[in-house]
Every structure is written in structure tokens, then in C-alpha cells.
Design an enzyme around this catalytic site. Structure first.
Site, PDB file in Angstrom:
ATOM      1  CB  SER A   1      -1.450  -0.336   1.507  1.00  0.00           C
ATOM      2  OG  SER A   1      -1.998   0.856   1.283  1.00  0.00           O
TER       3      SER A   1
ATOM      4  CG  ASP B   1      -4.526  -1.756  -0.101  1.00  0.00           C
ATOM      5  OD1 ASP B   1      -3.477  -2.321   1.193  1.00  0.00           O
ATOM      6  OD2 ASP B   1      -4.972  -0.678   1.058  1.00  0.00           O
TER       7      ASP B   1
END
Length: 586
Positions: free
Chosen positions: A313, A430
Site C-alpha cells: 500500500s 490492497d
């Protein structure tokens, strides 16, 4: 931290002399320390256009410089017409060495003319003259075994232009590791696949670990070769930039390296062989990930070299900028571009209707591409792994090929908020969902020393943050402002990012799932840096300097531990346990 580094050092003291380790001494050291025998590493060059003498020489020199241990470079075939390459033209000052009695046994058993020379770079070169008669394959195992008792590291240089010879295959069968150097050409994939299929099964070998290494000339583009190799043969392990051309057929002269990247990349391979690579794992955590910048700045200011970076991320975003070539100050400048009350909206690209998410995430990708463009992983100054989650299988995926910006786009696609990203027919979300602190990725790469930066607050800190925030807000709020908020709660009704609203609920739910996973990953690291972040608001990008300062503070507090870890000294660092339970019984 594991005591492996200390055991290695004890073995190293036993074997410090360049040619003096007997079998008895080594067996005793192995029994006392549990360290594996000295590695035998085969260096295979698939094309004669590659400068094998230069590359193997530089690799052996870097190995000696990094580990201060004895090493020998074995050349299976002397060059046509003249002295072995790697002597005068590659650094000079090589002197012939008389064979000791133990080495005479090797010479007699092998049955080939040999020459042993000690280079000015600190290692030996053993050249086998195979032009008069073929190399006896059955004696290669004996040769490598004997050399392993004399030297800490045994490097074998071999050419396998098309079909690997029996001697090359036998070397692989007795090697702990194998690096296959190839050019970024389509036929290289065919030769790599043929080589891997030709290796004996593990039951008849020491099961050498194959590491394909792509050699790129200065200015050469990878042009999709990395993905082709991954799909048809094997993933690319490393890249060597600025590779010199091979010896000229007319002059037989090896050209010097064209830039510093050549030696830097080979030095990284040498550090991998001797178990000294340092990896940096950067966690997810949205705006709190700005703390990674502070850690990076402290590492740079103290000359601490990081060989590999893995990020999830926001950690992948910052890792991409840093590995591309932006230093800590430049990354901080880019972070400060988001300061201001409305700057966050520059990253928002809403999608209607919001079937798969509320934002596309393309604005964030475009901002990254302003700095790195269409850079591919092969273009980066140091290796990077970008972690994302496969939406269909829920597997963790570590991107190492293709365009960096596309991989980072997938790694920051928070499910429910951002539209999942499709790459090569697969859909990703993610990376913080599957591995918020990507330590395991580095361990699977063989990284010996891992520093993890975890910016995800533990439950006790997350509990303290909102409480402190409410107290400070109550002190600063005027009666008129309090009355306005009570009569017309615009923030709660219109701001989906406000505390208690949709996006904030989603992110706090993900945060709760990440805490335990992050702690489990941190236990695999040698050193864990936890910035003292109590504020759990995930999109507080208005004050990046505050998080950067927290990253600097924690890195400076553990600076001596970091230096000791990188130097290979014994460091005891037990991860801090979460003092408060994640779930409480009401």
C-alpha cells in the site's frame, strides 16, 4: 534476532587463513555452530557476448571485500591464446601460487593441467586447461569438495552458449546456488528453459537454487523480457545494469565497466551469496506511512545501505519513489505537496455508479508517474517488491515485473473504496489486506537481515488516539462552534471520511484485521521500528511533516541497533507484544 550471524562469525574465525582449513577443522566448526558448509556457486553465462571474465572477477572481488574471507574463482576453460582473463587486464598484480600438498592431491585426481594465481583483489583464480582434453566429469565433484575445504567460497565460471555440457551440469549438481547470466533477448528464454530442464533431479544433486540474472548494457531497455521469462521459464532474480561488452574477437581485450551501477549490482549479488543482504519492509497504513520517509532519511544520513525493499500500500508507493532514485528529501518534498485542507481531493477521482468502489485510484497512479514515469522494475536502482492481494484467490502477490506504477496502483486499491485493479487478466486489491508488513516476501527472496517499519497502531494506541483527539478538540472549540455543530452537523452528514461514517468504518474494520497479521509478520524481522503513532485517522495527509518526524525519531532511537544489524553483529531485538488484547470480553 536469530544468532545465525554470530555462528557465522565463529566459523569465519576458524577459517580465516586463505588456504588453511582442513576437513577436520571444518567438520568441527560445522558441528559446533550448525552453519552449512561453504557455498559452492556456479556462474553460468548463456552468451559469449557477455563479459564473463569481467563479471566473475568483479563478483569475486566484491565477495572478498564484503566478507573478508577466502575465495577461489574456478574457470572451467582457459581463453584462447594467452593468459587467463581476470589477471593483468582485470586488475593486475596476480601472482602464481605453488601447489600445497593437499592441493597436489586435487591436481592428481582431476587429471588436467591447472594454474593457480592469487589476485591483488584478495581471491584466487584456478584455471583448468580443457583445450587439450575434455574435463573428466566424474572428477568435478571431488574437485569442488576439496576446494570447499580450502576456501570459504568457491565460484565456478562456466559458459553454456546453447546446450550445456556435461561438465556444466555436473557443477550444478554439486552447487548450493546458481546464477544464470543472460541477455534480454527472446532466445535467452529458450536457453534458460533448456538449461533448467537439463539439470539432474534433486535426488541426484544438491539442488542448486537457480537465479536468472539479466545483463543490461548502458541505456538498454528490458522491453517486456521480464514478463516473457516469468511466463515461459523462470522469474528474473536480479538485474545487472551497465554491463560491458564481451571480449573483442580481434583483440581479445575485456572492456572496462561503463558505470558505477555495474559494480553496485554485482556487489548486491555478492552480499546475497555471503548472507549479508539488508531488506527494508515498509508497512501499509495510509497517511501514517509518511513515517517511512523519516526512517529512509535517517538511513541515508548515516550511510546505511539497503539492498532490497518490499512495500504494501503506502509502503509500496514510497518504496517505488525511493528505489527509483528519489532521495529522502525529494520524497518529503513530494509529500508536502499534499498539505492543505483540500489537497486530498486532488487524489480523488470518483466513479459513478460506485459498483466496485467509489474512486478509481488513477489520480494517485498519475501522481506517482509524474515522478517515475513508465519505469519498469528492471529500471530501478535497487530491487523492489510490491505486495498486492489477488481478489479471486485471496493470495498474496509480490510484483517484480512490469510497470512499477501499475503494481503500486494495485497495492493501494482499498477494497470497498477503490476499484480493484486488473493486470494481465487478474484482479488485485490492497496489499495491506494480505500482508501489511511484507517481511515474509523478503525472507522468501533470501534476504538475511530484515528491518521492518510498522506504522499500524496497536489497539492500546488506537484507543488512546481518539480520546486525546476529543479532549484537545473540546479545549479548542468555542461555544458558538459547538452550538453550530449540534444544530447543523454538516461534517457527519456530508463528509463520508468523518469519524463514524462509511469510509472510516471500512478502514477501521481493515485495521482491526491487520493488527494481528502485522504483529505476526514483525516476528520474522530482525529489527522492528514502530513510530509512536496514536492517531488512527487513515487519510490525514494534511500534516505529513508530523509523521515524517515520528519516523525520524524512532529510527534515530534505534540507530545503534540498525548499524549493528547491518554490520552483522549480534543484536537481540524481541518484538514488543501488544499490551492490550484485540478483543475484550464484555
Amino acid at each position: 534476532m536469530s544468532s545465525t550471524a554470530g555462528r557465522r562469525e565463529r566459523v569465519r574465525r576458524v577459517e580465516r587463513s586463505s588456504l588453511g582449513v582442513t576437513e577436520m577443522h571444518f567438520e568441527r566448526a560445522l558441528k559446533e555452530t550448525g552453519v552449512r558448509p561453504p557455498p559452492v556457486v556456479t556462474l553460468i553465462f548463456l552468451f559469449q557476448q557477455l563479459s564473463a571474465p569481467r563479471m566473475s572477477y568483479e563478483l569475486a572481488r566484491s565477495l572478498c571485500a564484503e566478507d573478508n574471507a577466502s575465495a577461489v574463482l574456478v574457470r572451467l576453460q582457459a581463453p584462447e591464446g594467452g593468459a587467463p582473463p581476470g589477471l593483468d587486464e582485470l586488475g593486475g598484480n596476480a601472482t602464481a601460487v605453488d601447489w600445497a600438498p593437499s592441493e597436489a592431491v586435487i591436481r592428481g585426481q582431476f587429471g588436467l593441467p591447472m594454474s593457480l594465481a592469487h589476485t591483488g583483489a584478495g581471491f584466487h583464480i584456478l584455471t583448468l586447461d580443457a583445450r587439450r582434453q575434455p574435463i573428466p566429469t566424474e572428477s568435478i565433484g571431488t574437485l569442488l569438495s576439496q576446494l570447499s575445504r580450502q576456501f570459504r567460497y568457491v565460484l565456478v565460471e562456466a559458459l553454456a552458449d546453447e546446450t550445456p555440457s556435461p561438465a556444466v551440469l555436473e557443477c550444478l549438481a554439486h552447487s548450493d546456488m546458481a546464477y544464470v547470466f543472460l541477455q534480454a533477448a527472446t532466445e535467452s528464454v529458450y536457453h534458460l528453459d533448456l538449461l533448467m530442464r537439463s539439470v539432474p533431479p534433486p535426488s541426484h544433486a544438491r539442488c542448486a537454487r537457480f537465479n536468472p540474472v539479466v545483463c543490461l548494457a548502458e541505456g538498454e531497455d528490458i522491453d517486456g523480457f521480464d514478463r516473457l521469462a516469468q511466463h515461459l521459464a523462470a522469474p528474473i532474480h536480479a538485474y545487472i545494469h551497465g554491463c560491458p561488452a564481451g571480449a573483442s574477437a580481434a583483440e581479445g581485450v575485456v572492456q572496462p565497466p561503463v558505470n558505477g551501477a555495474f559494480r553496485a549490482d554485482l556487489r548486491r549479488v555478492a552480499r546475497e551469496i555471503c548472507g549479508r543482504t539488508v531488506g527494508l519492509a515498509l508497512s501499509s497504513g495510509a497517511a501514517k506511512g509518511f513515517a517511512h520517509i523519516g526512517v529512509i532519511q535517517v538511513l541515508e544520513e548515516n550511510g546505511i545501505e539497503v539492498d532490497v525493499v518490499a512495500g504494501a500500500s503506502i509502503g509500496a508507493y514510497i518504496g517505488a519513489l525511493w528505489t527509483y532514485g528519489c532521495d529522502g528529501k525529494e520524497v518529503e518534498r513530494l509529500a508536502h505537496e499534499l498539505e492543505g485542507r483540500w489537497k486530498l481531493w486532488d487524489l480523488m477521482d470518483p466513479i459513478f455508479p460506485p459498483r466496485q468502489g467509489f474512486v478509481r485510484g488513477l489520480a494517485l497512479k498519475d501522481r506517482l508517474m509524474r515522478s517515475i514515469g513508465h519505469a519498469r522494475f528492471a529500471d530501478l536502482g535497487r530491487p523492489l517488491r510490491v505486495v498486492a492481494g489477488n481478489l479471486a484467490t485471496l493470495e498474496r502477490v509480490a510484483f517484480a515485473t512490469g510497470e512499477v506504477a501499475a503494481a503500486v496502483h494495485a497495492s493501494v486499491a482499498v477494497p470497498g473504496i477503490c476499484v480493484p485493479v486488473t493486470i494481465d487478466g487478474e484482479t488485485y486489491i490492497d496489499g495491506g489486506i494480505v500482508e501489511p508488513v511484507p517481511v515474509q516476501v523478503l525472507r522468501e527472496m533470501g534476504v538475511a537481515r530484515v528491518i521492518a517499519v510498522n506504522v499500524i497502531p496497536t489497539p492500546d494506541r488506537a484507543r488512546y488516539g481518539p480520546k486525546a483527539e476529543r479532549e484537545l478538540a473540546a479545549q479548542a472549540e468555542t461555544p458558538a462552534r459547538r452550538l453550530f455543530r449540534k444544530v447543523l452537523p454538516v461534517d457527519q452528514q456530508l463528509n463520508y471520511f468523518a469519524r463514524g461514517n462509511l469510509f472510516e468504518i471500512l478502514m477501521r474494520s481493515f485495521h482491526g484485521a491487520q493488527v494481528r497479521v502485522a504483529e505476526a509478520s514483525c516476528r520474522l524481522a530482525d529489527l522492528v521500528l514502530r513510530p509512536e503513532i496514536c492517531d488512527d485517522r487513515w487519510l490525514d495527509v494534511r500534516h505529513p511533516g508530523r509523521f515524517i518526524a515520528m519516523g525520524r525519531k524512532v529510527a534515530e532511537a534505534h540507530l545503534e541497533e540498525i548499524k549493528a544489524l547491518v554490520a552483522g553483529e549480534e543484536v537481540i531485538h524481541e518484538p514488543k507484544l501488544v499490551p492490550e488484547p484485540v478483543a475484550e470480553v464484555a
